[in-house]
Write a protein that holds these residues in place. Structure first.
Motif, PDB file in Angstrom:
ATOM      1  N   VAL A 199      37.992  49.730  34.122  1.00 24.84           N
ATOM      2  CA  VAL A 199      38.374  48.575  33.304  1.00 24.84           C
ATOM      3  C   VAL A 199      39.637  47.925  33.863  1.00 24.84           C
ATOM      4  O   VAL A 199      39.733  46.703  33.959  1.00 24.84           O
ATOM      5  CB  VAL A 199      38.568  49.001  31.834  1.00 24.84           C
ATOM      6  N   TRP A 200      40.605  48.734  34.244  1.00 23.48           N
ATOM      7  CA  TRP A 200      41.851  48.206  34.802  1.00 23.48           C
ATOM      8  C   TRP A 200      41.580  47.441  36.096  1.00 23.48           C
ATOM      9  O   TRP A 200      42.104  46.345  36.303  1.00 23.48           O
ATOM     10  CB  TRP A 200      42.815  49.367  35.053  1.00 23.48           C
ATOM     11  N   THR A 201      40.775  47.987  36.971  1.00 23.24           N
ATOM     12  CA  THR A 201      40.444  47.326  38.232  1.00 23.24           C
ATOM     13  C   THR A 201      39.709  46.014  37.976  1.00 23.24           C
ATOM     14  O   THR A 201      39.964  45.003  38.639  1.00 23.24           O
ATOM     15  CB  THR A 201      39.585  48.257  39.108  1.00 23.24           C
ATOM     16  N   ALA A 202      38.815  46.001  37.017  1.00 25.80           N
ATOM     17  CA  ALA A 202      38.090  44.776  36.685  1.00 25.80           C
ATOM     18  C   ALA A 202      39.044  43.714  36.143  1.00 25.80           C
ATOM     19  O   ALA A 202      38.935  42.526  36.483  1.00 25.80           O
ATOM     20  CB  ALA A 202      36.987  45.074  35.676  1.00 25.80           C
ATOM     21  N   MET A 203      39.994  44.121  35.305  1.00 27.88           N
ATOM     22  CA  MET A 203      40.967  43.168  34.771  1.00 27.88           C
ATOM     23  C   MET A 203      41.812  42.565  35.888  1.00 27.88           C
ATOM     24  O   MET A 203      42.061  41.351  35.912  1.00 27.88           O
ATOM     25  CB  MET A 203      41.880  43.860  33.748  1.00 27.88           C
ATOM     26  N   ILE A 204      42.266  43.383  36.813  1.00 24.72           N
ATOM     27  CA  ILE A 204      43.069  42.892  37.936  1.00 24.72           C
ATOM     28  C   ILE A 204      42.241  41.919  38.781  1.00 24.72           C
ATOM     29  O   ILE A 204      42.730  40.868  39.205  1.00 24.72           O
ATOM     30  CB  ILE A 204      43.573  44.071  38.798  1.00 24.72           C
ATOM     31  N   ALA A 205      40.985  42.246  39.026  1.00 24.79           N
ATOM     32  CA  ALA A 205      40.126  41.367  39.819  1.00 24.79           C
ATOM     33  C   ALA A 205      39.928  40.022  39.130  1.00 24.79           C
ATOM     34  O   ALA A 205      39.975  38.960  39.783  1.00 24.79           O
ATOM     35  CB  ALA A 205      38.778  42.044  40.065  1.00 24.79           C
ATOM     36  N   VAL A 206      39.736  40.033  37.819  1.00 29.58           N
ATOM     37  CA  VAL A 206      39.557  38.785  37.078  1.00 29.58           C
ATOM     38  C   VAL A 206      40.839  37.959  37.116  1.00 29.58           C
ATOM     39  O   VAL A 206      40.805  36.734  37.323  1.00 29.58           O
ATOM     40  CB  VAL A 206      39.122  39.078  35.625  1.00 29.58           C
ATOM     41  N   MET A 207      41.995  38.584  36.949  1.00 26.75           N
ATOM     42  CA  MET A 207      43.259  37.854  36.978  1.00 26.75           C
ATOM     43  C   MET A 207      43.539  37.265  38.359  1.00 26.75           C
ATOM     44  O   MET A 207      44.022  36.132  38.473  1.00 26.75           O
ATOM     45  CB  MET A 207      44.408  38.767  36.544  1.00 26.75           C
ATOM     46  N   MET A 208      43.242  38.017  39.412  1.00 32.22           N
ATOM     47  CA  MET A 208      43.452  37.498  40.763  1.00 32.22           C
ATOM     48  C   MET A 208      42.517  36.327  41.043  1.00 32.22           C
ATOM     49  O   MET A 208      42.921  35.322  41.627  1.00 32.22           O
ATOM     50  CB  MET A 208      43.221  38.614  41.798  1.00 32.22           C
TER      51      MET A 208
ATOM     52  N   MET B 297      27.836  61.173  32.236  1.00 29.35           N
ATOM     53  CA  MET B 297      28.666  60.045  31.848  1.00 29.35           C
ATOM     54  C   MET B 297      30.071  60.231  32.418  1.00 29.35           C
ATOM     55  O   MET B 297      30.607  61.338  32.378  1.00 29.35           O
ATOM     56  CB  MET B 297      28.727  59.975  30.314  1.00 29.35           C
ATOM     57  N   PRO B 298      30.658  59.125  32.945  1.00 27.04           N
ATOM     58  CA  PRO B 298      32.000  59.255  33.533  1.00 27.04           C
ATOM     59  C   PRO B 298      33.042  59.631  32.489  1.00 27.04           C
ATOM     60  O   PRO B 298      32.907  59.310  31.313  1.00 27.04           O
ATOM     61  CB  PRO B 298      32.290  57.860  34.086  1.00 27.04           C
ATOM     62  N   ASP B 299      34.055  60.315  32.958  1.00 23.70           N
ATOM     63  CA  ASP B 299      35.097  60.727  32.021  1.00 23.70           C
ATOM     64  C   ASP B 299      36.005  59.545  31.649  1.00 23.70           C
ATOM     65  O   ASP B 299      35.865  58.441  32.166  1.00 23.70           O
ATOM     66  CB  ASP B 299      35.912  61.887  32.592  1.00 23.70           C
ATOM     67  N   THR B 300      36.930  59.794  30.756  1.00 30.67           N
ATOM     68  CA  THR B 300      37.777  58.744  30.195  1.00 30.67           C
ATOM     69  C   THR B 300      38.662  58.101  31.255  1.00 30.67           C
ATOM     70  O   THR B 300      38.815  56.868  31.286  1.00 30.67           O
ATOM     71  CB  THR B 300      38.662  59.338  29.081  1.00 30.67           C
ATOM     72  N   ILE B 301      39.241  58.896  32.137  1.00 29.28           N
ATOM     73  CA  ILE B 301      40.148  58.357  33.160  1.00 29.28           C
ATOM     74  C   ILE B 301      39.396  57.430  34.105  1.00 29.28           C
ATOM     75  O   ILE B 301      39.897  56.364  34.485  1.00 29.28           O
ATOM     76  CB  ILE B 301      40.838  59.512  33.921  1.00 29.28           C
ATOM     77  N   THR B 302      38.186  57.800  34.473  1.00 32.05           N
ATOM     78  CA  THR B 302      37.388  56.952  35.350  1.00 32.05           C
ATOM     79  C   THR B 302      37.069  55.626  34.671  1.00 32.05           C
ATOM     80  O   THR B 302      37.146  54.560  35.305  1.00 32.05           O
ATOM     81  CB  THR B 302      36.080  57.669  35.740  1.00 32.05           C
ATOM     82  N   MET B 303      36.745  55.651  33.404  1.00 34.58           N
ATOM     83  CA  MET B 303      36.445  54.416  32.675  1.00 34.58           C
ATOM     84  C   MET B 303      37.687  53.527  32.569  1.00 34.58           C
ATOM     85  O   MET B 303      37.609  52.302  32.748  1.00 34.58           O
ATOM     86  CB  MET B 303      35.903  54.734  31.276  1.00 34.58           C
ATOM     87  N   ILE B 304      38.849  54.122  32.287  1.00 37.13           N
ATOM     88  CA  ILE B 304      40.084  53.343  32.224  1.00 37.13           C
ATOM     89  C   ILE B 304      40.378  52.710  33.578  1.00 37.13           C
ATOM     90  O   ILE B 304      40.758  51.533  33.656  1.00 37.13           O
ATOM     91  CB  ILE B 304      41.252  54.236  31.753  1.00 37.13           C
TER      92      ILE B 304
END
Length: 51
Positions: free
Chosen positions: A11-20, A1-8
């Motif tokens: 999620v951050w990259t997905a949020m930026i993609a949705v906003m763009m 399972m990916p670590d916490t930093i990878t998951m953050i």
């Protein structure tokens, strides 16, 4: 399972993609030049010497 930093990061990259995507979708039909429906006021600054 990916670590916490990878998951953050994912999620951050997905949020930026949705906003763009939302930004490009919302502004797709806008004209290039802004339409101003008000009178633009101009001002002039006169410098007065103190002495």
């Amino acid at each position: 399972m990916p670590d916490t930093i990878t998951m953050i990061n994912l999620v951050w990259t997905a949020m930026i993609a949705v906003m763009m995507t939302a930004t490009f979708t919302l502004y797709q039909g806008k004209s290039e030049a802004p339409q101003f429906n008000y009178t633009q006021l101009t001002g002039q600054y006169n410098e007065q010497p103190y002495y």
